[in-house]
Design an enzyme around this catalytic site. Structure first.
Site: not given
Length: 324
Positions: A112, A199, A37, A235, A85, A203, A61
């Site tokens: 993100n 997780y 994304i 992703t 990081d 979120k 990357k």
């Protein structure tokens, strides 16, 4: 359930990069912008002549991503790498100082980057559960340290109030799986050996941080704060759970569509000071009513809520204050 169904199968996007005017002179920062994304979002912003920073751990990357974007979009703004990081609180201040050495303002910050369901027992450099650290504590500290640059941008004569923005990445999992009031604070302080639950907690934490940032900073500094569900997307967020990617394959969409949701959250003029702390859903819509208990959790006790979002904010402040 209809609202959830429309997030699994969203209508066609009505806000794309074609609806975005030139962003020449604007500074954007995307964490995790070298793939998925974030990569697609960086490409859109670069194509609109924005000054775009891709923040992440791997310079290799990021440089490859920059090369691919510049090859795909021959004429654009600028792209730069910023070492970051998020699971090492001790390093984040240095990243911000490196950014401040190049820029004096920041127009939009997209928090993100994230991690999903790493092996049980995975922890950050400071010993925090890895998802909590990477998805919440790191972005919280990063945003706090960048606050002066956001404030400078918001005071510019050419900016419409609310156009300076912080975007937090939540998930549909929050509404589907979070416990009543969104977070059980004892699970944040002592995470269970359940990577899925951790997780969801992280979120939900992003949703709460967006709400609390708006409550604490929006009116005084004309900065909007937005949480968004990017949608079900294929992703490398699934790198720790490849089986899930195959299981969910029929529901997964391309990163480009999710990037349109992020683009809407960051740049749409539909979002103003009046509706800061709104929740954006695929592929660029302001959601109606969130789950009632989540809405209650984002209100203070004196407003008739539980104050859980404020409690989570204070937890993040406590755990990061020594690294400012």
């Amino acid at each position: 359930m209809g609202a959830q169904w429309s997030q699994f199968f969203p209508p066609k996007p009505i806000f794309t990069e074609a609806d975005v005017e030139s962003q020449n002179g604007k500074v954007f920062l995307i964490t995790g912008g070298s793939s998925g994304i974030g990569f697609e979002l960086a490409k859109m912003l670069y194509g609109k002549h924005g000054r775009v920073y891709i923040a992440g751990r791997s310079e290799e990357k990021a440089r490859q991503a920059i090369k691919e974007i510049q090859e795909a979009v021959p004429v654009g703004g600028s792209l730069e790498f910023l070492q970051l990081d998020l699971d090492d609180l001790n390093s984040i201040k240095a990243s911000v100082e490196a950014f401040k050495a190049k820029e004096s303002t920041l127009n939009v910050l997209w928090n993100n980057a994230g991690v999903s369901q790493p092996p049980i027992g995975s922890v950050s450099k400071q010993g925090f559960e890895l998802q909590l650290a990477t998805n919440c504590l790191g972005p919280f500290l990063f945003t706090q340290l960048l606050q002066p640059l956001l404030e400078t941008a918001s005071s510019g004569d050419t900016n419409v109030p609310g156009s300076v923005r912080v975007v937090w990445t939540a998930s549909q999992m929050v509404e589907l799986s979070a416990p009543p009031q969104g977070i059980i604070m004892s699970e944040v302080r002592n995470p269970p050996k359940d990577t899925t639950r951790n997780y969801v907690n992280s979120k939900t934490g992003n949703l709460f941080l967006a709400s609390e940032y708006a409550r604490r900073y929006a009116s005084g500094h004309a900065i909007t704060s937005v949480a968004y569900n990017p949608g079900a997307v294929s992703t490398n967020l699934f790198r720790h759970t490849p089986w899930m990617k195959y299981l969910a394959w029929p529901l997964l969409h391309k990163p480009y569509l999710a990037a349109l949701t992020g683009l809407y959250a960051g740049l749409s003029k539909d979002i103003t000071m009046e509706n800061t702390a709104c929740y954006v859903i695929p592929w660029g819509r302001i959601a109606g009513q969130l789950r009632k208990d989540l809405g209650d959790a984002m209100k203070l006790a004196e407003e008739g809520g539980s104050g859980r979002a404020s409690e989570f904010w204070e937890f993040c402040r406590e755990k990061t204050q020594d690294y400012c």
